[in-house]
Scaffold this active site. Structure first.
Site, mmCIF file in Angstrom:
data_model
loop_
_atom_site.group_PDB
_atom_site.id
_atom_site.type_symbol
_atom_site.label_atom_id
_atom_site.label_comp_id
_atom_site.label_asym_id
_atom_site.label_seq_id
_atom_site.Cartn_x
_atom_site.Cartn_y
_atom_site.Cartn_z
ATOM 1 N N ARG A 96 0.837 -1.208 0.000
ATOM 2 C CA ARG A 96 0.000 0.000 0.000
ATOM 3 C C ARG A 96 0.866 1.251 0.000
ATOM 4 O O ARG A 96 0.533 2.244 -0.639
ATOM 5 C CB ARG A 96 -0.965 0.014 1.188
ATOM 6 C CG ARG A 96 -2.034 -1.044 1.074
ATOM 7 C CD ARG A 96 -2.928 -0.785 -0.154
ATOM 8 N NE ARG A 96 -3.812 -1.905 -0.353
ATOM 9 C CZ ARG A 96 -3.940 -2.569 -1.490
ATOM 10 N NH1 ARG A 96 -3.260 -2.225 -2.555
ATOM 11 N NH2 ARG A 96 -4.760 -3.574 -1.597
ATOM 12 N N GLU A 99 2.059 1.516 -3.453
ATOM 13 C CA GLU A 99 0.976 2.040 -4.281
ATOM 14 C C GLU A 99 0.849 3.560 -4.109
ATOM 15 O O GLU A 99 0.682 4.299 -5.078
ATOM 16 C CB GLU A 99 -0.334 1.353 -3.900
ATOM 17 C CG GLU A 99 -1.531 1.806 -4.706
ATOM 18 C CD GLU A 99 -2.806 1.129 -4.239
ATOM 19 O OE1 GLU A 99 -2.970 0.918 -3.005
ATOM 20 O OE2 GLU A 99 -3.642 0.804 -5.084
ATOM 21 N N SER A 122 15.973 14.101 3.762
ATOM 22 C CA SER A 122 16.809 13.118 4.437
ATOM 23 C C SER A 122 15.976 11.997 5.048
ATOM 24 O O SER A 122 14.929 12.236 5.640
ATOM 25 C CB SER A 122 17.615 13.804 5.540
ATOM 26 O OG SER A 122 18.337 12.839 6.290
#
Length: 156
Positions: A96, A99, A122
């Site tokens: 997820r 995605e 960073s």
């Protein structure tokens, strides 16, 4: 009627044209989004090929960027989402996040560079926060904060 794309080529070419027009006209993503009444993240993602725009928003974007009617129509189609090539994670939770980065990765990059310049966020000087919050529509939501120090690229 809503139409979908199954080949990302046309949308990728539109993305190139839209970004070139944005640059030529010296517009920010926010200025473009302001013409639509939609969020800057959503409009940026749409122009980077990750979302369709509603008809009125597509026309507003087309007008501000000087796009032709074919481009305005293409902005309204459901794209083949995913902007980052590579292997696909198999763990459902990690997938997820993968995605989310497929859909919003190029949007995050565009917005970070526009607001900070050339550089990186960073992952060493970095804070991550995950909170469970109530969803006003019922249920729960995950609120994830990624807080990293900006590190500008330094010419050498």
């Amino acid at each position: 009627m809503i139409h979908a794309q199954f080949d990302p080529t046309a949308r990728q070419q539109l993305t190139i044209a839209a970004v070139e027009a944005k640059t030529r006209k010296d517009l920010s993503w926010q200025q473009i989004a302001d013409t639509t009444g939609l969020s800057v993240a959503f409009v940026t993602a749409a122009l980077l090929g990750q979302h369709p725009l509603p008809k009125d928003a597509a026309h507003a974007v087309g007008e501000v960027l000087g796009l032709d009617e074919d481009a305005v129509l293409l902005l309204q189609t459901v794209p083949m989402r995913g902007s980052i090539d590579g292997g696909i994670p198999t763990d459902p939770t990690i997938y997820r996040f993968y995605e989310m980065l497929q859909v919003y990765g190029t949007t995050l990059k565009a917005l970070v560079h526009e607001q900070f310049g050339d550089g990186i966020i960073s992952a060493i000087n970095f804070k991550l926060d995950v909170q469970k919050v109530a969803d006003p529509d019922g249920g729960e939501r995950a609120m994830i904060t990624l807080d990293g120090k900006y590190l500008p690229t330094k010419p050498f």
